[in-house]
Design an enzyme around this catalytic site. Structure first.
Site, short mmCIF file in Angstrom:
data_model
loop_
_atom_site.label_atom_id
_atom_site.label_comp_id
_atom_site.label_asym_id
_atom_site.label_seq_id
_atom_site.Cartn_x
_atom_site.Cartn_y
_atom_site.Cartn_z
N ASN A 185 0.87 -1.18 0.00
CA ASN A 185 0.00 0.00 0.00
C ASN A 185 0.91 1.23 0.00
OD1 ASN A 185 -1.77 2.07 0.53
ND2 ASN A 185 -2.24 1.42 2.64
N LYS B 265 0.15 4.30 -0.30
CA LYS B 265 -0.46 5.50 0.27
C LYS B 265 -0.20 6.71 -0.66
CE LYS B 265 -0.03 3.33 4.72
NZ LYS B 265 -0.06 3.43 6.17
N HIS C 275 -9.52 1.20 4.48
CA HIS C 275 -8.26 1.35 5.23
C HIS C 275 -8.49 2.29 6.42
CE1 HIS C 275 -4.21 2.62 6.25
NE2 HIS C 275 -3.81 1.46 5.73
N GLU D 66 -6.88 4.69 7.57
CA GLU D 66 -6.67 6.12 7.30
C GLU D 66 -7.89 6.74 6.63
OE1 GLU D 66 -2.91 5.60 5.33
OE2 GLU D 66 -2.04 5.01 7.25
N GLU E 228 -5.68 -5.07 10.36
CA GLU E 228 -4.65 -4.08 10.64
C GLU E 228 -4.96 -3.38 11.96
OE1 GLU E 228 -2.52 -2.73 6.83
OE2 GLU E 228 -4.34 -1.55 6.99
N GLY F 254 2.30 2.15 10.79
CA GLY F 254 3.26 3.25 10.68
C GLY F 254 3.93 3.62 11.98
N SER G 3 3.21 -2.24 10.37
CA SER G 3 4.64 -2.34 10.59
C SER G 3 5.24 -3.71 10.23
CB SER G 3 4.99 -1.96 12.04
OG SER G 3 4.59 -0.63 12.30
P1 PGA Z 1 2.74 0.21 7.68
O1 PGA Z 1 1.27 0.45 7.02
O2 PGA Z 1 3.25 -1.08 7.09
O3 PGA Z 1 3.53 1.40 7.26
O4 PGA Z 1 2.53 0.11 9.14
C1 PGA Z 1 0.38 -0.60 6.81
C2 PGA Z 1 -0.88 -0.10 6.18
O5 PGA Z 1 -1.29 1.04 6.47
O6 PGA Z 1 -1.52 -0.80 5.37
#
Ligand code: PGA
Length: 253
Positions: free
Chosen positions: A9, A11, A95, A97, A167, A173, A213
Site C-alpha cells: 500500500n 499511500k 483502510h 486512514e 490491521e 506506521g 509495521s
Molecule cells: P505500515 O502500514 O506497514 O507502514 O505500518 C500498513 C498499512 O497502512 O496498510
C-alpha cells in the site's frame, strides 16, 4: 491451502517516475517467484503507468479506494469501472486512514465492496481496532461489528473472492507490530466470524492478511501463524529491497 498474498500500500507516495523506477526493479526481482500473489497499490493517477510497466509480470495492481457509483455528478471521485480500465485487479477498501480522515464507515465500506465485486475487482477489506479499544479489551467486539456490517449482504460466492486485512491501527506506521500471537488470535477470530456469517468453506478459503509495521525481520514469524495468509505492507513497500525481502519471506517452504 490458501495462497499467500502480499500487497504494498503505497499511500500518498511515489509520482509516476518514482513508481516506474520501483516496479521496474520489482519486476526483475520477482520474475521467478511462485507460490505467492504479489500486488502493488499506487495512487490513482499512476495506476495505468504502473500497470503498463507490469504487463507480462507476476505482479498485480490495485487501487487504494473507489467510489461505489459507476459514474455521475460526483466531483473528485473515482469509480470501479475507471480503476479497472486503468489496469487494477485489486482495490483496498476501508483502510483505517480512510476511516480516520475521510469519514469511511462500515456502511460505505459495504457499498464499495459490492461495487468492486460487480466489476470483478478483488477487494482487500481492512478491519482493525484502535489502541484505546485494544486496551479496553474491546478488540474482538470491534472486529465483529466491522465484519458483520462491512460484509452484510454478500453471498458466499462473493465473499470467497475477497481478501481481508487485519490491521490493528496502533501498529500502522508506528514500528509497533502486533506479536505473532496477537495477530493469530485476531485472524482466527475473524475466520470464525466468516464461518458463522457465511459457511465453513468460506471461512477456510478467505485469505486474511496482517498489516501494521510489517518488515523483512518479522514477516517469517507472522507467516508461520496458521491463520495469517499474507501481509498488507505500507512503509516497507516503498523500497525495493524491503518489499522484496518481505515477499520472499512469505513464500511457502
Ligand atoms: P505500515 O502500514 O506497514 O507502514 O505500518 C500498513 C498499512 O497502512 O496498510
Amino acid at each position: 491451502m490458501r495462497k499467500p498474498i502480499i500487497a504494498g500500500n503505497w499511500k500518498l507516495f511515489k509520482n509516476a517516475l518514482e513508481a516506474i523506477e520501483l516496479v521496474t526493479i520489482l519486476k526483475r526481482e520477482f520474475c521467478d517467484v511462485e507460490g505467492v500473489d504479489i500486488v502493488v497499490c499506487p495512487v490513482f493517477v499512476v495506476l495505468r503507468d504502473v500497470y503498463e510497466c507490469l504487463m507480462e509480470s507476476n505482479i498485480g495492481v490495485g487501487a487504494q479506494d473507489l467510489y461505489w457509483e459507476d459514474s455521475g455528478a460526483f466531483t473528485g471521485e473515482v469509480s470501479a469501472p475507471l480503476i479497472k480500465d486503468a489496469g487494477a485487479q485489486y482495490v483496498i477498501i476501508g483502510h483505517s486512514e480512510r476511516r480516520q480522515f475521510f469519514g469511511e464507515t462500515n456502511q460505505t465500506v459495504n457499498k464499495k465492496i459490492k461495487a468492486a465485486l460487480k466489476h470483478n475487482l478483488t477487494p482487500i477489506i481492512c478491519v482493525g481496532e484502535v489502541l484505546a479499544e485494544r486496551e479496553a479489551g474491546q478488540t474482538m467486539d470491534v472486529l465483529k461489528k466491522q465484519c458483520e456490517e462491512s460484509l452484510a449482504g454478500l453471498t458466499n460466492e462473493e465473499m470467497v473472492k475477497c481478501v481481508i486485512a487485519y490491521e490493528p491501527v496502533w501498529a500502522i506506521g508506528t514500528g509497533k507490530t502486533a506479536t505473532p500471537a496477537q495477530a493469530e488470535e485476531a485472524h482466527k477470530y475473524i475466520r470464525g466470524l466468516l464461518v458463522k456469517q457465511f459457511s465453513e468453506d468460506v471461512g477456510q478459503s478467505v485469505r486474511i492478511q496482517y498489516g501494521g509495521s510489517v518488515k523483512p525481520d518479522n514477516i517469517k514469524e507472522l507467516m508461520a501463524q496458521p491463520d495469517v495468509d499474507g501481509a498488507l505492507v505500507g512503509g516497507a513497500s516503498l523500497k525495493s529491497d524491503s518489499f522484496s525481502a518481505i515477499v520472499k519471506g512469505a513464500i511457502p517452504a
